[in-house]
Every structure is written in structure tokens, then in C-alpha cells.
Design a protein around this motif. Structure first.
Motif, PDB file in Angstrom:
ATOM      1  N   VAL A  65      -5.672   3.797   3.715  1.00  0.00           N
ATOM      2  CA  VAL A  65      -6.301   3.757   4.766  1.00  0.00           C
ATOM      3  C   VAL A  65      -5.727   2.478   5.528  1.00  0.00           C
ATOM      4  O   VAL A  65      -6.028   1.170   4.818  1.00  0.00           O
ATOM      5  N   GLU A  66      -5.472   2.548   6.740  1.00  0.00           N
ATOM      6  CA  GLU A  66      -4.829   1.278   7.241  1.00  0.00           C
ATOM      7  C   GLU A  66      -5.882   0.863   8.683  1.00  0.00           C
ATOM      8  O   GLU A  66      -5.912   1.811   9.500  1.00  0.00           O
ATOM      9  N   HIS A 123       5.683 -19.132   7.885  1.00  0.00           N
ATOM     10  CA  HIS A 123       7.032 -19.314   7.479  1.00  0.00           C
ATOM     11  C   HIS A 123       7.826 -18.730   8.520  1.00  0.00           C
ATOM     12  O   HIS A 123       7.631 -17.495   9.124  1.00  0.00           O
ATOM     13  N   GLY A 126      11.454  -6.744  -1.414  1.00  0.00           N
ATOM     14  CA  GLY A 126      12.352  -6.619  -2.566  1.00  0.00           C
ATOM     15  C   GLY A 126      11.735  -6.316  -3.536  1.00  0.00           C
ATOM     16  O   GLY A 126      12.195  -5.198  -4.276  1.00  0.00           O
ATOM     17  N   GLY A 180       7.565  -9.243  -0.578  1.00  0.00           N
ATOM     18  CA  GLY A 180       7.162  -7.911  -0.914  1.00  0.00           C
ATOM     19  C   GLY A 180       8.002  -6.803  -0.644  1.00  0.00           C
ATOM     20  O   GLY A 180       7.843  -5.874  -1.084  1.00  0.00           O
ATOM     21  N   ARG A 222      -4.939 -10.295   4.800  1.00  0.00           N
ATOM     22  CA  ARG A 222      -6.423  -9.975   4.842  1.00  0.00           C
ATOM     23  C   ARG A 222      -7.055  -9.484   3.586  1.00  0.00           C
ATOM     24  O   ARG A 222      -8.348  -9.091   3.305  1.00  0.00           O
ATOM     25  N   ALA A 250      12.120 -10.616   6.863  1.00  0.00           N
ATOM     26  CA  ALA A 250      13.557 -10.745   6.886  1.00  0.00           C
ATOM     27  C   ALA A 250      14.114  -9.618   5.619  1.00  0.00           C
ATOM     28  O   ALA A 250      15.352  -9.263   5.830  1.00  0.00           O
ATOM     29  N   ALA A 251      13.195  -9.316   5.044  1.00  0.00           N
ATOM     30  CA  ALA A 251      13.546  -8.015   4.125  1.00  0.00           C
ATOM     31  C   ALA A 251      14.665  -7.931   3.289  1.00  0.00           C
ATOM     32  O   ALA A 251      15.396  -7.205   3.198  1.00  0.00           O
ATOM     33  N   GLN A 252      14.872  -9.206   2.690  1.00  0.00           N
ATOM     34  CA  GLN A 252      16.024  -9.434   1.667  1.00  0.00           C
ATOM     35  C   GLN A 252      15.506  -8.934   0.362  1.00  0.00           C
ATOM     36  O   GLN A 252      14.235  -8.792  -0.084  1.00  0.00           O
ATOM     37  N   PRO A 285       2.711 -14.998   8.876  1.00  0.00           N
ATOM     38  CA  PRO A 285       2.036 -15.600   7.599  1.00  0.00           C
ATOM     39  C   PRO A 285       2.622 -14.906   6.288  1.00  0.00           C
ATOM     40  O   PRO A 285       2.933 -13.404   6.458  1.00  0.00           O
ATOM     41  N   ILE A 286       2.709 -15.704   5.253  1.00  0.00           N
ATOM     42  CA  ILE A 286       3.240 -14.655   3.878  1.00  0.00           C
ATOM     43  C   ILE A 286       2.188 -15.321   2.995  1.00  0.00           C
ATOM     44  O   ILE A 286       1.910 -16.577   2.912  1.00  0.00           O
ATOM     45  N   GLY A 335       0.788  -1.283   0.181  1.00  0.00           N
ATOM     46  CA  GLY A 335       0.123   0.184   0.071  1.00  0.00           C
ATOM     47  C   GLY A 335       1.045   1.029   0.047  1.00  0.00           C
ATOM     48  O   GLY A 335       0.481   2.185  -0.716  1.00  0.00           O
ATOM     49  N   ARG A 356       5.195 -12.453  -1.936  1.00  0.00           N
ATOM     50  CA  ARG A 356       5.701 -13.486  -1.038  1.00  0.00           C
ATOM     51  C   ARG A 356       7.082 -12.828  -0.948  1.00  0.00           C
ATOM     52  O   ARG A 356       7.839 -13.442  -0.046  1.00  0.00           O
TER      53      ARG A 356
HETATM   54  C1  LIG Z   1       9.091 -14.623   7.868  1.00  0.00           C
HETATM   55  C2  LIG Z   1       9.082 -13.755   6.725  1.00  0.00           C
HETATM   56  C3  LIG Z   1       9.998 -13.443   6.061  1.00  0.00           C
HETATM   57  C4  LIG Z   1      10.050 -12.676   4.971  1.00  0.00           C
HETATM   58  N1  LIG Z   1      11.179 -12.548   4.526  1.00  0.00           N
HETATM   59  C5  LIG Z   1      11.168 -11.652   3.029  1.00  0.00           C
HETATM   60  C6  LIG Z   1      12.292 -11.180   2.615  1.00  0.00           C
HETATM   61  O1  LIG Z   1      13.486 -11.413   3.100  1.00  0.00           O
HETATM   62  N2  LIG Z   1      12.177 -10.531   1.699  1.00  0.00           N
HETATM   63  C7  LIG Z   1      11.129 -10.144   0.997  1.00  0.00           C
HETATM   64  O2  LIG Z   1      10.870  -9.468   0.093  1.00  0.00           O
HETATM   65  N3  LIG Z   1       9.999 -10.361   1.569  1.00  0.00           N
HETATM   66  C8  LIG Z   1       9.971 -11.163   2.635  1.00  0.00           C
HETATM   67  N4  LIG Z   1       8.757 -11.621   3.250  1.00  0.00           N
HETATM   68  C9  LIG Z   1       7.483 -11.358   2.513  1.00  0.00           C
HETATM   69  C10 LIG Z   1       7.226  -9.939   2.985  1.00  0.00           C
HETATM   70  O3  LIG Z   1       7.434  -9.626   4.218  1.00  0.00           O
HETATM   71  C11 LIG Z   1       5.587  -9.683   2.458  1.00  0.00           C
HETATM   72  O4  LIG Z   1       5.584  -9.970   1.031  1.00  0.00           O
HETATM   73  C12 LIG Z   1       5.172  -8.249   2.749  1.00  0.00           C
HETATM   74  O5  LIG Z   1       5.702  -7.483   3.821  1.00  0.00           O
HETATM   75  C13 LIG Z   1       3.688  -8.227   2.436  1.00  0.00           C
HETATM   76  O6  LIG Z   1       3.358  -6.739   2.347  1.00  0.00           O
HETATM   77  P1  LIG Z   1       1.967  -6.565   2.194  1.00  0.00           P
HETATM   78  O7  LIG Z   1       2.016  -4.966   2.120  1.00  0.00           O
HETATM   79  O8  LIG Z   1       1.415  -7.006   0.852  1.00  0.00           O
HETATM   80  O9  LIG Z   1       1.071  -7.038   3.265  1.00  0.00           O
HETATM   81  P2  LIG Z   1       1.028  -6.345   4.777  1.00  0.00           P
HETATM   82  O10 LIG Z   1       2.498  -5.971   5.324  1.00  0.00           O
HETATM   83  O11 LIG Z   1       0.312  -7.607   5.569  1.00  0.00           O
HETATM   84  O12 LIG Z   1      -0.114  -5.221   4.886  1.00  0.00           O
HETATM   85  C14 LIG Z   1      -1.435  -5.312   4.712  1.00  0.00           C
HETATM   86  C15 LIG Z   1      -1.977  -4.339   5.501  1.00  0.00           C
HETATM   87  O13 LIG Z   1      -3.489  -4.268   5.172  1.00  0.00           O
HETATM   88  C16 LIG Z   1      -3.991  -3.743   6.428  1.00  0.00           C
HETATM   89  N5  LIG Z   1      -5.503  -3.940   6.366  1.00  0.00           N
HETATM   90  C17 LIG Z   1      -5.908  -5.216   6.311  1.00  0.00           C
HETATM   91  N6  LIG Z   1      -7.266  -5.237   6.236  1.00  0.00           N
HETATM   92  C18 LIG Z   1      -7.561  -3.871   6.180  1.00  0.00           C
HETATM   93  C19 LIG Z   1      -8.780  -3.300   6.317  1.00  0.00           C
HETATM   94  N7  LIG Z   1     -10.108  -3.864   6.228  1.00  0.00           N
HETATM   95  N8  LIG Z   1      -8.817  -2.070   6.481  1.00  0.00           N
HETATM   96  C20 LIG Z   1      -7.571  -1.454   6.410  1.00  0.00           C
HETATM   97  N9  LIG Z   1      -6.324  -1.850   6.210  1.00  0.00           N
HETATM   98  C21 LIG Z   1      -6.396  -3.108   6.319  1.00  0.00           C
HETATM   99  C22 LIG Z   1      -3.289  -4.542   7.520  1.00  0.00           C
HETATM  100  O14 LIG Z   1      -3.468  -4.187   8.748  1.00  0.00           O
HETATM  101  C23 LIG Z   1      -1.779  -4.522   6.829  1.00  0.00           C
HETATM  102  O15 LIG Z   1      -1.096  -3.398   7.541  1.00  0.00           O
HETATM  103  C24 LIG Z   1       8.645 -12.392   4.604  1.00  0.00           C
HETATM  104  C25 LIG Z   1       7.504 -12.601   5.104  1.00  0.00           C
HETATM  105  C26 LIG Z   1       7.573 -13.423   6.211  1.00  0.00           C
HETATM  106  C27 LIG Z   1       6.323 -13.783   6.894  1.00  0.00           C
END
Ligand SMILES: Cc1cc2nc3c(=O)[nH]c(=O)nc-3n(C[C@H](O)[C@H](O)[C@H](O)COP(=O)(O)OP(=O)(O)OC[C@H]3O[C@@H](n4cnc5c(N)ncnc54)[C@H](O)[C@@H]3O)c2cc1C
Length: 812
Positions: free
Chosen positions: A34-35, A226, A353, A351, A207, A48-50, A322-323, A16, A349
């Protein structure tokens, strides 16, 4: 809080925040995020944020390059410097020659995007990473830019920049509902009030489907647990005097990077676990799943063997979270199928990078309708009706278990198979079919002589090439029968059907009823959006006069959305999908007419039913619609059969074919033959990055038509430097150098990349190793090489359509 804005991005993780920031960069500043909780409180905070540059397509490499450049910029921003450790380098390990070939190919592909990887032997891997042993190691792929970033700082920095540009961010504001209005605008309901907007973006991480349900869709995304752990300090790291490169290991399924003076090691265990399938606790915020190290013992042993230092150090922290996963492992970034003004950036998965790049490409799609790269590999519409939660879970588990084991060409993994079949699937299986999967459909790829025939998956020509050659020979000399299931078919009716389609395509409509034509659809930028075979059917006892729009199986949702979104208010146009009701039997070869005539009344002669004709009739007792079109370059008929009659039609054709040496053939033979004919594949050779002239489709463009979508932009490109799609002939074949030029391989001249391969394979009728490639504007036409698995192979431009260039066989 605003009550009206242009775009509402829902979710404040990396997806987002990156989308919001990039919308402002594209010039849209009246946008909000909106969060439901605090920023990064989903998956992002514990990542792990690689950050790697590695990708298996040029689009993935390009978007990751964007992330890296953006993160460097944020790191260097004195106002809010983000902790980004760029350039530690990273190694993807390998212990088989096939994997090493894959790395050689990915290095060739990345070079075309300006990214240089290195293929290393085992000793060099160990020299660069002093903690690893070389046991059971052949080598690896080196990404010099590999590193890691602080996820929370990254998101804050993006949100901060977006806010500065005019965007607003509302934290602790859960979205509780979505209402779409007749004009396609939205109201986003939150627990703090409503926001009216033009466009919504779902960026809700795990979600995703809570918010999807609010707009009546289910996204094929689900989550896996994961885990990684962080060790105590390892003295050898401190002593090394440099940061450890990252490791990713397809042999034992783990990754590893330096964290302080210890290691962070993440695992992809076989005994893996889905998460949240039956709903997610609303209070799961900034939360983790319980540690479960027992689950990873299988992969832990491999990591210990590779890095013995790990055995001597304690575990400081365990993170289990969760991933999200999708059906093919790549995220869903783009328009939500069947919806208007709704986009998603979900299923990430990797996200951290990739997120910078995904947000960039999504913002471009929202603002300009298209991104700088063709984004089909990320497009949410690449999965269709079969993409339910059960299938997604099976594929997610399979993908998780094979995290670093990339697919080889022609490799189709076993989970979730037989998702879409026809009555012929078991029949063809009994005939020895090896199936490929096309938009969920099981499509025969080739026919094996016996069930024990094994095909080794690699980037080299495999054992099956001889089988393909035999199928091609049967089609060339006698007649072949091939099932093409899932071909996208939209029936278009209504008084305005013709004028509507005329506006959509850049060329001519088939002249009259009973005729078929190949046509192309452009986007507003004058680039090629879709390819369609239009068949004009007269009124009959099967229905009123109608036009059948046929296109690639994968395009089912994509093309329907594109057409539906362009029907003007008041226009009398109806669109009805027949994709799941009809299957094509292709009858191809010099004896095709004899076989068809034996089972179907009517005049099928070259005069009575010439090339590019369409007619309704019967095969035996099966009602069919026959088109005289050919993708093989031989005399051929596409016989469209309702699925209920498919087996019947098949039996008739098989029986009649016996006297003419009829043989079944599959998709690999089709691929070989279409390369020899110069025919293109949608989303391999037909991309939104190129206009029809660049794609060599000049004869399908009628620039003097009063208007069509993309005309103005296409005309405006006149005189600009353009790419050119060419056919290349390479030495070798099933023998040395025994590999095709795979899509993405770089075309080189004097050490410089001058083009990119889009398709490649062996043409058995012309006896040549062929490839198509887009050459950059002004690229030289001689002295070219293609980087095929690390070797510079001479490549000569040849005419497009080497086989039967005057179409005598098709028209016979
Ligand atoms: C253990 C682990 C290690 C990882 N290591 C790496 C790595 O090394 N390198 C890499 O690139 N990626 C890695 N990942 C993956 C990466 O972290 C994710 O791909 C990324 O964080 C996903 O981001 P996102 O914004 O899609 O989801 P999220 O971070 O989950 O964000 C979604 C947001 O939506 C909000 N939301 C949900 N429902 C609503 C609602 N109804 N209204 C308003 N807000 C809402 C949530 O509160 C949340 O803040 C790892 C993941 C895990 C679990």
C-alpha cells in the motif's frame, strides 16, 4: 482492493517493493503493498543509486551480493530490462595507514563471502581513475562490482514481478491507522477502506514515525538533508574511452560517479542539517529540499583538489533530499520490539544498493522466523529504551559527518554519550576509566594511568594493551573489581516458570534452589538463539521463589520478546525486567573470597558457597544477590546490587580490597581473559547460523529431554555436514605482527577460504594471540592461515580454554 490478506507492506520505495517481491519468492503470494502516492515518490526517486558490494560485516557483504545478483537478473530480463551499470568499479580512498589496514581487513572479511576486493596504492588508483590526483593519497580499496541503477525502474521491476506472482499493489492509498487485535492480527486502515491481515511491515522511509505512531511505537530513525550535483559534460570523460569508476572519499567526505558524460558528486558536509524533526508536510511528495550549495563549501574544496576537472565544468542539476539515519548507521530490518506480527525495513541510508538484500532477509524472517545470515546487526531490537529521537539525531549527525570513516576497533565516538549511567559512572571516570558503550550503557573499558594517556585507534594492538595486561595480572594474582552495568536481567515467577523455561532451553535447568546454570535457547531451526544464566532463588523477604534469567546487555529487548512470545495462553508465567534496576559488581581473583568475606556475613567458603551457587545477602549495608560464577577464569563472584545501593556496595568492597591489592579492571581485560577460557560472546561467537554442536556447546544440550524449542530441527540435522568453532593460536602479539585476527577475517588453506574468525585478541595470561573461528564442514585442521590485515599468518588449532582447563582456579 482486497479486504483480507496475509501481509500488508506499507510504503512503495525500494524497501517496500523489495520486501513484497521477496515475500512472493519465499512462497507467500497473498500479500499487498500500500503506497500513499506513486511508487518511489519518497526518497527513492532522486537517489544517486550507487550499488556497491562493500560492507563492514559479512552479513552486509552478503546482502549486497544478493542485491547485485538480483539487479543483474533484472537488467537481463528482456520483458522489462532495468538500466543497471554494473562493474564500473569503485575506489574507497585512504590517506592514512590505519585506513589502509581497515581496507585490508574488510577485503579479508569479504573474501569469506566470495567477494574479492583489491587494495591499491595511490598510483594504481590514479591509473584506474584518470581524473584524480595522487596528492595526499596513500591508496584505496577497489570493488570491481561497483555501479549504479535506475531507482524507479528497479522498483517497477520488483513490483511487476511481485504482481505476476500474485501480490497486489495499491497506489495513492495512504495508510491512516493501524489496529491490532487480541489474536495479534491487524487491521490496516486506508483512505480507501480497511484491510485485515496477519502481519504488517513498515517501509515508510522518512515517514517511518508517522506510521510508527499508528501502532504506538517510536522508531530511532530520523532524516538528514543530503545533496549531490550533476555536472555538465567533462571532455576528459568522453575521451577516456571507458566509464569512470566510482569514488568514495573519507578524506574530504564526498562520493562521485559518472552520469552521462559528466560527474555526479554527493557531499557529507560538516555543517549538516537534520530534516523533518518537527513533522513533515503531508504534501512533500516527489519533492526535494531547496538547494543549499553554500553548506558544502568545506567538502567541495577537497573534491576539487582530488578532481581538478570539476573546477572547469558547470553544474547542471542539484538534488537535495531527505535520507534516513539510525543510531549506528545501519538500518532497522526485522521485528518491531515489543510488538507481535509487526516488522520494519527502515532507516535505509544506502537503500538502493542494499534494498534488494534487505528485502530478501526481511522476507525470510517473516516467512521462516530467521534469515540465512544472522541479522543481529540489522535487528531493530539492538536499540532499547535509550533510543529516543534526541539521541538518534545526535548520532545521525555524527554519522553523517563521518560517512566514509569507519569505526576502528575500540573506537567509541563522542556524540550522545552518557545515555545510560549508574551512580558509579562518575566515580569510575574519576578513577581514569575509558568507557565503551554497551546498549547505551557507559561501561569501563580500561583504566588510564593519567588523563593525558592517548589511545591511537587502529586495527593494530594499541598502547592500551599494556594497561590491559596489568589489569589482567591484578585479577590473576590478587583481586579485581569490575562494574558490569546493563546486564540483561529478567525475573521469572509463577507456578509454570520452571516448565516454561525447561521448554525454552535445550539443556538442563539448575538442579535446585540456590543453584545457577548456563543455558542456551534455540530457535525453531535448531540454531542458537540466546544464551542465559539461570539462577534459582528461593522465596525470601525479597520476594517469592523466582528464577533470574541473565543475558548480554544488548539482548534486553530481543530476549524479552522471545520469552514473552512463547508464554502459552493460560500458563502462569510472569516476566519482569530488572535490567535497569540492578548492576553487577564482579569481584575476581584469588583474593576475591577474602574481600567478600570481609564485608559480608555468611560462609563464603568453597564448601559453603561452591561454584555455581546463588545466595541473597548483604555487602556492608547494601542488599545483594551473589552468584559464584566466573567469566575471567579466576575465583569470582558476581554481586548483583540494586542501583540505589551500588555506590555503597562499591565503597565497602574498595575499602575491604585495599588490604588485598584490589584493582579496578575493565571490559578489555574481561575480553582477553574470556578468550583464554574459551568462553563465548553472544552475537560474536553465538550466531543463528550455527547449531549448538557446531558452536561447541555439546555439554549444554540434553537431547533426551522430552521436548524443547528447536529439538526436532536439531535432531534432523544429525549426520549433516557441520561447521566447527575452533580456537586458533597465531604468532605475534603486541609485538610483530602486532595485530589480532579481527572478527570476519578469513581463515585460509591452500589459497581457499575455509573459515571465518568471530573473535580475536591477546591472551595475557597464556601469552598468546588467540582467535575463535568457525571452520567450514570438512576443513583441514593443519596448514591453516588467517588473513590478518593482508598478511597470511600461520594459525594452529589449539584446545578451547587454554587457561586453567581443569577449572581449579574457579573452584578454589
Ligand atoms: C540525495 C540522495 C542520494 C542517495 N544516494 C544513494 C546511493 O547512491 N545509493 C544508495 O544505495 N542509496 C542512496 N540514497 C539513499 C536511498 O535513496 C534511500 O536509502 C532509499 O531510497 C530509501 O528507500 P525507502 O523505500 O526506505 O524509502 P522511500 O523511498 O522514502 O519510500 C517510502 C515510501 O513510503 C510511502 N509512505 C509513507 N507513508 C505512508 C503511508 N502512511 N501510507 C502508505 N505509504 C506511505 C512513501 O510515500 C514512500 O513512497 C540516497 C539518498 C539521497 C537523499
Amino acid at each position: 482492493m482486497k479486504t483480507q490478506t496475509r501481509v500488508v507492506v506499507i510504503g512503495g520505495g525500494i524497501a517496500g517493493c523489495s520486501t513484497l517481491y521477496h515475500l512472493t519468492r519465499e512462497g507467500w503470494t497473498d500479500v499487498v503493498l500500500v503506497e500513499r502516492d506513486e511508487l518511489t515518490s519518497g526518497t527513492t526517486w532522486h537517489s544517486a543509486a550507487q550499488v556497491t558490494n562493500f560492507g563492514q560485516t559479512q552479513t552486509m557483504v552478503g546482502l549486497k551480493s544478493h542485491s547485485i545478483a538480483l539487479y543483474q537478473e533484472l537488467r537481463d530480463d528482456p520483458d522489462y530490462p532495468v538500466d543497471y551499470k554494473h562493474g564500473d568499479g569503485g575506489i574507497r580512498l585512504a590517506n592514512t595507514e590505519a585506513q589502509m589496514d581497515g581496507y585490508r581487513h574488510f577485503a579479508s572479511m569479504a573474501r569469506g563471502m566470495g567477494v574479492e576486493f583489491e587494495v591499491l596504492d595511490a598510483e594504481e588508483c590514479a591509473r584506474r581513475h584518470p581524473l584524480i590526483s595522487t596528492e595526499n593519497l596513500l591508496g584505496g580499496l577497489w570493488d570491481p562490482s561497483d555501479g549504479d541503477i535506475d531507482p524507479a525502474q528497479l522498483c517497477q521491476a520488483l513490483a511487476r514481478r511481485a504482481r505476476k506472482a500474485g501480490a497486489e499493489v495499491y497506489r495513492n492509498t495512504p495508510v491512516t491507522g493501524l489496529t491490532q487485535h487480541a489474536d495479534d492480527s491487524w487491521t490496516v486502515h486506508t483512505d480507501k477502506g480497511d484491510i485485515a491481515c496477519e502481519i504488517v511491515v513498515n517501509a515508510c522511509g522518512y515517514r517511518v514515525n508517522e506510521v510508527g505512531a499508528m501502532m504506538g511505537v517510536h522508531h530511532p530513525v530520523m532524516s538528514m538533508e543530503h545533496q549531490y550535483f550533476v555536472t555538465e559534460e567533462i571532455p576528459a570523460i568522453r575521451e577516456a574511452g571507458h566509464r569512470m569508476p566510482l569514488l568514495r572519499c573519507p578524506i574530504s567526505d564526498y562520493y562521485c560517479r559518472q552520469e552521462k558524460n559528466g560527474l555526479l558528486v554527493g557531499f557529507y558536509e560538516q555543517d549538516c542539517k537534520t530534516w523533518g524533526m518537527d513533522g513533515i508536510d503531508p504534501h512533500f511528495v516527489n519533492a526535494l529540499c531547496p538547494d543549499d550549495l553554500d553548506r558544502i563549501t568545506d567538502v567541495l574544496e577537497g573534491a576539487f583538489a582530488r578532481m581538478p576537472a570539476l573546477m572547469e565544468v558547470g553544474i547542471h542539476t542539484v538534488v537535495n533530499g531527505p535520507i534516513t539515519y539510525t543510531i549506528d548507521g545501519a538500518p532497522l530490518v526485522g521485528p518491531i520490539p515489543g510488538k507481535r506480527n509487526a516488522f520494519c525495513i527502515i532507516g535505509l541510508r544506502a537503500g538502493l544498493g542494499e534494498g534488494g538484500g534487505h528485502g530478501w532477509l526481511l522476507a525470510q524472517q517473516i516467512v521462516h522466523g530467521e534469515a540465512v545470515y544472522d541479522t543481529w546487526g540489522l535487528d531493530p531490537r539492538r536499540f532499547t529504551g535509550h533510543a529516543n529521537v534526541e539521541l538518534t539525531a545526535l548520532k545521525a549527525i555524527e554519522d553523517y559527518q563521518n560517512e566514509f570513516r569507519f569505526h576502528f576497533p575500540n573506537e567509541h565516538r563522542p556524540a550522545g554519550r552518557m545515555a545510560k549511567t549508574t551512580p558509579l559512572t562518575p566515580v569510575l571516570a574519576a578513577e581514569g576509566a575509558e568507557f565503551t558503550v554497551v546498549n547505551g550503557w557507559e561501561r569501563a573499558e580500561l583504566f588510564k594511568p593519567d588523563p593525558g594517556f592517548e589511545i591511537t585507534h587502529s586495527f593494530r594492538f594499541d598502547e592500551a594493551e599494556a594497561l590491559v595486561a596489568a589489569e589482567v595480572a591484578a585479577v590473576q594474582t590478587a583481586v579485581g573489581l569490575c562494574e558490569v552495568n546493563g546486564f540483561n536481567r529478567i525475573e521469572i515467577t509463577g507456578a509454570d516458570a520452571e516448565s516454561f523455561l525447561n521448554r525454552m532451553i535445550c539443556g538442563r535447568m539448575p538442579r535446585k534452589e540456590g543453584r545457577v546454570g548456563l543455558t542456551y535457547l534455540l530457535n525453531e531451526h535448531g540454531m542458537v538463539k540466546a544464551e542465559a544464566t539461570l539462577a534459582r532463588l528461593p522465596a525470601s523477604d525479597r520476594g517469592p521463589a523466582r528464577i533470574w534469567y541473565g543475558s548480554a546487555a544488548a539482548s534486553e529487548f530481543h530476549d524479552m520478546d522471545w520469552l514473552a512470545q512463547h508464554v502459552r495462553p493460560g500458563e502462569d508465567v510472569s516476566l519482569r525486567s530488572l535490567t535497569n534496576d540492578q548492576t553487577i559488581l564482579v569481584l575476581a581473583g584469588p583474593k576475591a573470597r577474602d574481600v567478600l568475606s570481609a564485608v559480608s556475613r555468611g560462609d563464603w567458603s568453597a564448601q559453603g558457597f561452591p561454584w555455581l551457587s546463588v545466595r541473597e545477602g548483604f555487602v556492608g549495608i547494601a542488599p545483594v544477590t551473589v552468584m559464584a560464577v566466573s567469566f575471567s577464569g579466576e575465583l569470582a563472584y558476581e554481586i548483583h546490587v540494586p542501583n540505589a545501593s551500588l555506590y555503597n556496595a562499591y565503597l565497602s568492597l574498595r575499602a575491604a580490597g585495599e588490604a588485598h591489592g584490589l584493582r579496578l579492571f575493565g571490559a578489555r581485560a574481561v575480553e582477553s581473559m574470556r578468550l583464554e577460557k574459551g568462553y563465548l560472546h553472544w552475537k560474536a561467537d553465538i550466531l543463528t547460523e550455527f547449531d549448538p554442536y557446531e558452536t561447541g556447546l555439546d555439554r549444554f544440550v540434553t537431547p533426551d529431554k522430552p521436548d524443547f524449542i528447536g529439538k526436532a530441527a536439531l535432531l534432523a540435522r544429525e549426520g549433516t555436514a557441520r561447521h566447527r568453532l575452533v580456537t586458533l593460536r597465531l604468532p605475534g602479539g603486541p609485538e610483530a605482527p602486532n595485530a589480532a585476527a579481527h572478527p570476519g577475517a578469513s581463515v585460509m588453506h591452500g589459497g581457499k577460504v575455509v573459515g571465518t574468525v568471530t573473535s580475536g585478541g591477546y591472551g595475557h595470561r597464556v601469552g598468546a594471540n588467540l582467535a575463535y573461528a568457525f571452520l567450514k564442514p570438512g576443513a583441514p585442521e593443519t596448514g591453516l592461515t588467517v588473513d590478518v590485515l593482508g598478511a597470511q599468518v600461520a594459525a594452529e588449532i589449539t584446545e578451547r580454554g587454554l587457561y586453567d582447563p581443569h577449572m581449579a582456579r574457579v573452584r578454589a
